[in-house]
Design an enzyme around this catalytic site. Structure first.
Site, PDB file in Angstrom:
ATOM      1  N   LYS A 150       0.867  -1.192   0.000  1.00  0.00           N
ATOM      2  CA  LYS A 150       0.000   0.000   0.000  1.00  0.00           C
ATOM      3  C   LYS A 150       0.891   1.225   0.000  1.00  0.00           C
ATOM      4  O   LYS A 150       2.033   1.178   0.458  1.00  0.00           O
ATOM      5  CB  LYS A 150      -0.880   0.007   1.262  1.00  0.00           C
ATOM      6  CG  LYS A 150      -2.177   0.757   1.067  1.00  0.00           C
ATOM      7  CD  LYS A 150      -3.178  -0.082   0.302  1.00  0.00           C
ATOM      8  CE  LYS A 150      -4.478   0.618   0.057  1.00  0.00           C
ATOM      9  NZ  LYS A 150      -5.482  -0.289  -0.535  1.00  0.00           N
ATOM     10  N   GLY A 191     -20.985   5.998   2.118  1.00  0.00           N
ATOM     11  CA  GLY A 191     -20.102   6.337   1.006  1.00  0.00           C
ATOM     12  C   GLY A 191     -20.877   6.422  -0.298  1.00  0.00           C
ATOM     13  O   GLY A 191     -21.960   5.820  -0.434  1.00  0.00           O
ATOM     14  N   GLY A 224     -18.610   6.640  -3.303  1.00  0.00           N
ATOM     15  CA  GLY A 224     -17.441   6.698  -4.175  1.00  0.00           C
ATOM     16  C   GLY A 224     -17.417   5.463  -5.046  1.00  0.00           C
ATOM     17  O   GLY A 224     -18.447   4.812  -5.254  1.00  0.00           O
ATOM     18  N   ASN A 225     -16.241   5.092  -5.507  1.00  0.00           N
ATOM     19  CA  ASN A 225     -16.146   3.975  -6.460  1.00  0.00           C
ATOM     20  C   ASN A 225     -16.810   2.698  -5.935  1.00  0.00           C
ATOM     21  O   ASN A 225     -17.623   2.085  -6.622  1.00  0.00           O
ATOM     22  CB  ASN A 225     -14.677   3.719  -6.810  1.00  0.00           C
ATOM     23  CG  ASN A 225     -14.545   2.508  -7.710  1.00  0.00           C
ATOM     24  OD1 ASN A 225     -14.163   1.426  -7.263  1.00  0.00           O
ATOM     25  ND2 ASN A 225     -14.902   2.653  -8.967  1.00  0.00           N
TER      26      ASN A 225
HETATM   27  P1  NAD Z   1     -13.675   7.003  -3.016  1.00  0.00           P
HETATM   28  O1  NAD Z   1     -12.722   8.082  -2.674  1.00  0.00           O
HETATM   29  O2  NAD Z   1     -14.065   6.777  -4.432  1.00  0.00           O
HETATM   30  O3  NAD Z   1     -15.045   7.215  -2.206  1.00  0.00           O
HETATM   31  C1  NAD Z   1     -15.095   7.368  -0.828  1.00  0.00           C
HETATM   32  C2  NAD Z   1     -16.520   7.801  -0.505  1.00  0.00           C
HETATM   33  O4  NAD Z   1     -16.672   7.892   0.916  1.00  0.00           O
HETATM   34  C3  NAD Z   1     -16.872   9.175  -1.057  1.00  0.00           C
HETATM   35  O5  NAD Z   1     -18.216   9.217  -1.472  1.00  0.00           O
HETATM   36  C4  NAD Z   1     -16.686  10.068   0.162  1.00  0.00           C
HETATM   37  O6  NAD Z   1     -17.474  11.259   0.068  1.00  0.00           O
HETATM   38  C5  NAD Z   1     -17.217   9.145   1.245  1.00  0.00           C
HETATM   39  N1  NAD Z   1     -16.819   9.527   2.598  1.00  0.00           N
HETATM   40  C6  NAD Z   1     -15.607   9.897   3.049  1.00  0.00           C
HETATM   41  N2  NAD Z   1     -15.679  10.191   4.359  1.00  0.00           N
HETATM   42  C7  NAD Z   1     -16.959   9.979   4.725  1.00  0.00           C
HETATM   43  C8  NAD Z   1     -17.674  10.122   5.940  1.00  0.00           C
HETATM   44  N3  NAD Z   1     -17.066  10.506   7.047  1.00  0.00           N
HETATM   45  N4  NAD Z   1     -18.995   9.830   5.945  1.00  0.00           N
HETATM   46  C9  NAD Z   1     -19.630   9.437   4.830  1.00  0.00           C
HETATM   47  N5  NAD Z   1     -19.014   9.299   3.647  1.00  0.00           N
HETATM   48  C10 NAD Z   1     -17.695   9.567   3.607  1.00  0.00           C
HETATM   49  O7  NAD Z   1     -13.095   5.673  -2.359  1.00  0.00           O
HETATM   50  P2  NAD Z   1     -13.407   4.178  -2.759  1.00  0.00           P
HETATM   51  O8  NAD Z   1     -12.456   3.772  -3.804  1.00  0.00           O
HETATM   52  O9  NAD Z   1     -14.859   3.987  -2.971  1.00  0.00           O
HETATM   53  O10 NAD Z   1     -12.947   3.435  -1.423  1.00  0.00           O
HETATM   54  C11 NAD Z   1     -13.803   3.346  -0.284  1.00  0.00           C
HETATM   55  C12 NAD Z   1     -13.225   2.334   0.687  1.00  0.00           C
HETATM   56  O11 NAD Z   1     -13.101   1.067   0.034  1.00  0.00           O
HETATM   57  C13 NAD Z   1     -11.838   2.635   1.237  1.00  0.00           C
HETATM   58  O12 NAD Z   1     -11.739   2.098   2.532  1.00  0.00           O
HETATM   59  C14 NAD Z   1     -10.914   1.868   0.294  1.00  0.00           C
HETATM   60  O13 NAD Z   1      -9.666   1.574   0.879  1.00  0.00           O
HETATM   61  C15 NAD Z   1     -11.738   0.623   0.081  1.00  0.00           C
HETATM   62  N6  NAD Z   1     -11.448  -0.134  -1.134  1.00  0.00           N
HETATM   63  C16 NAD Z   1     -11.506   0.434  -2.364  1.00  0.00           C
HETATM   64  C17 NAD Z   1     -11.268  -0.334  -3.489  1.00  0.00           C
HETATM   65  C18 NAD Z   1     -11.411   0.210  -4.870  1.00  0.00           C
HETATM   66  O14 NAD Z   1     -11.215  -0.567  -5.833  1.00  0.00           O
HETATM   67  N7  NAD Z   1     -11.768   1.445  -5.064  1.00  0.00           N
HETATM   68  C19 NAD Z   1     -10.920  -1.691  -3.341  1.00  0.00           C
HETATM   69  C20 NAD Z   1     -10.886  -2.242  -2.066  1.00  0.00           C
HETATM   70  C21 NAD Z   1     -11.146  -1.456  -0.974  1.00  0.00           C
END
Ligand code: NAD
Length: 432
Positions: free
Chosen positions: A106, A218, A220-221
């Protein structure tokens, strides 16, 4: 990360508990409870106003016994070495439980990417690679996007690495843009993967997807495609999603009578996962405090925003109807939450199993890069479903066989595989 929770202490605590149950040799446990290598470096970036600013970068390689280290790079204002260590450790377990031949890594930079111009972001990405290029590569460490980083950024990073080594090397970063070495299906992979595991959990528990309601943290992605998948694949309803509003600097929960429409919300969310509040309100959405998501009437809880969100404090507000917790985010539930789930017979799909769809598809991307032959989206998602279903079943089987909690069972499956690889490579015999 929220409150006083240290993600790395949490990762070690979880590991220690299972190492004890597995009666792991204390020396072997010591190898696994700490990362093998850690990099901490400074990245000078010339900002658009002409000033030179220096940013703190990290890369942690936890264990590469099963194959090259693999894991995302976060651009986040609250990034710390301990967060990166925890996430690298969980990547080792995630790749092992998904049974893909990769280890755990990471990385990150302490920066709020929304404060940067496009040019500054590109400089930051290239600077990270200039600091790390001798220690990453398709055969030793393959980074990918995470919070605050995008496919375009991976494209720049891959380009910088290719320039430095003097040959086009698409397999050094995954999560690249389509047409730039990326894989179809990667964008949806983590969120859909969450839903494949929820589907299997529902089969296991005899729960009907069509009568199910999810509350999601959330947008996000991960959460966007988990929300879409919950509605489109399982026929369920999503009561709410929440997100951090980067303009107001606070979190909000968005809900709607009869359930939210993920595809509509996808049209009004920006690249950082902030929903356009006024457009949502115009469309009849109810906007409440960020904490409200956990209180919604639902039977499936999907924390998919960030670590340390389901805590002793927030859990007291959780809907009593929750039967499944699907950990879309990394480390969203604290050990106190685990105790509550165990006591209340709540079925937990642990993070490194639940969200393994992203890294599994990253692995597929690397395979396609190596072959220089690209698969259709159906082929990618079909293979992903197979991998996720098989990973879920091996953890459920272990959980039933050993009569242990799902997180512990996932650790057992993963730790056994990593220890076996270390044995087979002769790392534990004293001759290496
Ligand atoms: P991202 O940045 O695309 O989205 C994060 C989302 O969480 C956003 O909508 C943001 O506004 C929201 N958020 C942040 N703080 C918040 C809060 N306090 N309350 C409510 N919403 C909040 O990130 P992502 O890629 O969707 O990743 C989210 C989680 O999943 C992380 O823990 C990441 O490590 C994990 N993850 C992501 C992937 C991936 O492929 N993207 C894979 C495995 C794990």
């Amino acid at each position: 990360m929220s409150g006083q929770i240290n993600a790395f202490e949490m990762a070690q605590k979880q590991f220690d508990g299972v190492a004890k149950q597995l009666k792991l040799d204390p020396g072997v446990a010591e190898v696994l409870r700490w990362p093998m290598r850690e990099f901490s470096f400074r990245i000078p970036v010339r900002l658009d106003d002409g000033s030179l600013k220096v940013f703190q970068g990290f890369r942690v390689q936890h264990n590469d016994a099963r194959g090259p280290n693999k894991g995302g790079i976060r651009f986040a204002a609250n990034e710390t070495m301990d967060t990166v260590r925890a996430l690298a450790t969980w990547m080792t377990w995630k790749c092992a439980v998904a049974d893909i031949p990769l280890g755990g890594g990471k990385g990150g930079i302490i920066v709020d990417p929304s404060t940067l111009t496009v040019n500054e972001k590109e400089e930051m990405c290239r600077g990270w690679v200039r600091a790390m290029w001798k220690n990453i590569g398709p055969r030793n460490d393959v980074p990918a996007p995470d919070i605050g980083t995008t496919p375009q950024m991976m494209g720049w990073m891959m380009d910088e690495y290719s320039r430095l080594v003097g040959q086009y090397t698409p397999g050094v970063f995954t999560g690249k843009p389509l047409g730039g070495g990326g894989s179809l299906g990667r964008t949806e992979a983590t969120g859909y993967g969450v839903i494949y595991t929820v589907r299997e959990a529902m089969k296991h528990l005899n729960i009907d997807g069509k009568n199910s309601v999810a509350a999601i943290q959330g947008f996000g992605n991960v959460s966007q495609y988990a929300a879409a998948g919950f509605v489109e694949m399982l026929g369920g309803t999503v009561a709410c999603v929440s997100c951090w509003d980067r303009h107001d600097k606070k979190a909000y929960t968005y809900s709607k009578k009869g359930g939210i429409d993920p595809r509509f919300l996808l049209t009004i969310v920006d690249e950082y996962g902030t929903i356009d509040k006024s457009k949502a309100q115009d469309a009849g959405y109810i906007v409440e405090d960020g904490d409200a998501w956990i209180t919604k009437e639902a039977n499936v809880l999907i924390p998919a925003a960030m670590e340390g969100q389901v805590t002793a404090d927030t859990i007291s507000k959780m809907s009593k109807g929750i039967k499944i917790v699907a950990e879309g985010a990394n480390g969203p539930c604290t050990p106190e939450a685990d105790e509550y789930f165990k006591k209340n017979n709540i079925f937990d799909i642990p993070d490194f199993l639940c969200n393994a769809g992203g890294v599994t598809t990253s692995y597929f991307e690397q395979v396609q890069n190596d072959m220089n032959f690209y698969w259709s989206k159906e082929e990618v998602l079909g293979r992903l479903d197979e991998k996720m279903t098989s990973a879920f079943n091996s953890v459920v089987d272990r959980s039933e066989k050993e009569k242990v909690y799902m997180r512990d069972a996932a650790y057992m499956v993963a730790i056994d595989r990593v220890v076996q690889a270390m044995h087979l490579r002769g790392w534990l015999t004293g001759n290496s």
